[in-house]
Design an enzyme around this catalytic site. Structure first.
Site, PDB file in Angstrom:
ATOM      1  N   TYR A 168      56.504  45.418  35.334  1.00 33.04           N
ATOM      2  CA  TYR A 168      55.067  45.337  35.302  1.00 33.04           C
ATOM      3  C   TYR A 168      54.507  46.361  36.080  1.00 33.04           C
ATOM      4  O   TYR A 168      55.066  46.826  37.281  1.00 33.04           O
ATOM      5  CB  TYR A 168      54.581  43.920  35.795  1.00 33.04           C
ATOM      6  N   ASP A 203      48.569  36.419  30.351  1.00 36.86           N
ATOM      7  CA  ASP A 203      47.277  35.670  30.566  1.00 36.86           C
ATOM      8  C   ASP A 203      46.117  36.378  30.048  1.00 36.86           C
ATOM      9  O   ASP A 203      46.177  37.514  29.680  1.00 36.86           O
ATOM     10  CB  ASP A 203      46.962  35.809  32.181  1.00 36.86           C
TER      11      ASP A 203
END
Lengths: 277, 277
Positions: free
Chosen positions: A116, A58
């Site tokens: 992540y 994003d």
């Protein structure tokens, strides 16, 4: 439309500072990672295919190792593509590795595991050297926090966050942890690791490490926002256990943590890389 | 020209990411840290004085704790100035502390000790998340470096750098370590600490920590560039010993390391702060 025969599949590893990008994926008129790398590729090999990437990060999200493949038409090794692309890229996106792959390789369908990191800093003031890469929790937002005790262990309860995290490890229905509006059917995912660590060399920052087989849109940020609700003692750790039980949806989980704390750190790819279909 | 009576001396602590600034000091038509903070101050207190800062950091150099004083004309505490200034500053410069001081306090003449860090990363590719804050030594520039052994201890000899550093600690004539063209008479300075450390949590980066009573223009960057010549085994550690001996000048020392690795980390101020003259 290739006007020249495909000669070579190239798999790039990309690193980027997501601050000034509108996310990874190409969008008309906006500066995205894909469009910047494709613009460089057009200079190196005008007949190359578009990029086929592994993750659609994003706006504002960073990467140390995004994977993106393309089909090239020049007769040169992946290493030479790497070096030529580097001459045309802006400073906030870099090729950090390149290897040969099958001509039509699709890393998105071959990703076996992704890791992540989500980084959080607490403290009474901004920090321009870390605000691009850390979610900053102001002192005033932290229960029990005082100016003198902004140490992570004091202001955010690591112990409570770790207990809450333990309930999400394993295979669960993560339907409560996907962005509202996402309509995909299968919402079961497996998280192999979800740990909370202090950042080395700091007293005011922590890192949430998430490793799993696949993630839905904003899933890591919703997990992080949920764990931070527990760390700030707004919720009990046991609340998180209920979020993977039947009948939950996005409204039950915590807020979506902002993008700047998130980094795609690594992707493990499967065995398809070398096989032409 | 103050049109209102001076009411309050305020001492700010500033943090900034120097990447997009032409250094600290005001220059006509260029974006500098001083001009951005003064622009914010003009909105908060149009009759306030200009800033009187402690260090003139160069283009691209960062700070965690620059000190800058001004004389305000509003009857409000330093803390209120801090909060109001923060509403008008861009994201790459922040006020991180504010305290009362004498109306005409000059931090530049009251600095007793300063600490700088110089950060270096080695490796085969760019890293957009660290290239703003680290000097990147490409693999090809490092003798003995191979792709697999980019660990700092292998590629740069920490031991040799530490020996070289030891010759600079203490009170010496640092005339060889000042920018060419600097004409000041007194070139004797005292370095209290000069250490070389791995960056915590990394295997590919180190930090040169320099603490001393005062520094000349580019002195820390020339010290860093000189130590890196030794770390890369282009020079012997004993060479550095000769650089503080009589008869040396800028041409004898190593290259000036680039600005992005440098951070002004802290400043110790003396006793003048509270005294009005």
């Amino acid at each position: 439309m290739n006007e020249r025969p495909a000669k070579r599949g190239v798999l790039l590893t990309l690193a980027y500072d997501g601050t000034d990008f509108h996310g990874y994926q190409r969008q008309d008129g906006l500066r995205t990672v894909q469009s910047e790398v494709e613009r460089a590729l057009e200079k190196v090999d005008p007949w190359a295919s578009r990029l086929r990437a592994c993750s659609r990060t994003d706006t504002g999200v960073h990467a140390l190792a995004q994977k993106a493949a393309f089909t090239g038409t020049r007769d040169m090794p992946a290493f030479a593509y790497w070096k030529e692309l580097e001459r045309h890229l802006p400073r906030d996106v870099a090729v950090v590795d390149a290897e040969e792959c099958a001509l039509d390789y699709e890393p998105r369908f071959d990703a076996v595991e992704k890791t992540y990191h989500y980084r959080v800093r607490v403290g009474p003031s901004r920090d321009p050297l870390r605000d691009r890469t850390h979610f900053h929790l102001f002192r005033g937002m932290i229960r029990k926090g005082t100016r003198e005790s902004t140490d992570v262990g004091v202001s955010l309860s690591l112990e409570a966050m770790r207990e809450a995290a333990s309930y999400l490890v394993g295979t669960h229905d993560f339907v409560a942890f996907r962005a509202a509006g996402d309509e995909r059917k299968n919402t079961v995912r497996t998280i192999h690791e979800l740990s909370i660590e202090r950042e080395e060399g700091t007293t005011d920052a922590l890192r949430i490490v998430v490793r799993g087989n696949a993630f839905m849109k904003q899933m890591v940020r919703i997990i992080s926002g949920t764990l931070l609700e527990v760390g700030r003692e707004r919720r009990e750790p046991s609340w998180v256990k209920t979020l993977v039980e039947p009948g939950k949806d996005r409204r039950h989980a915590g807020p979506t943590a902002p993008p700047q704390g998130l980094v795609l750190v690594s992707v493990v790819l499967g065995r398809d890389r070398a096989e032409s279909t």
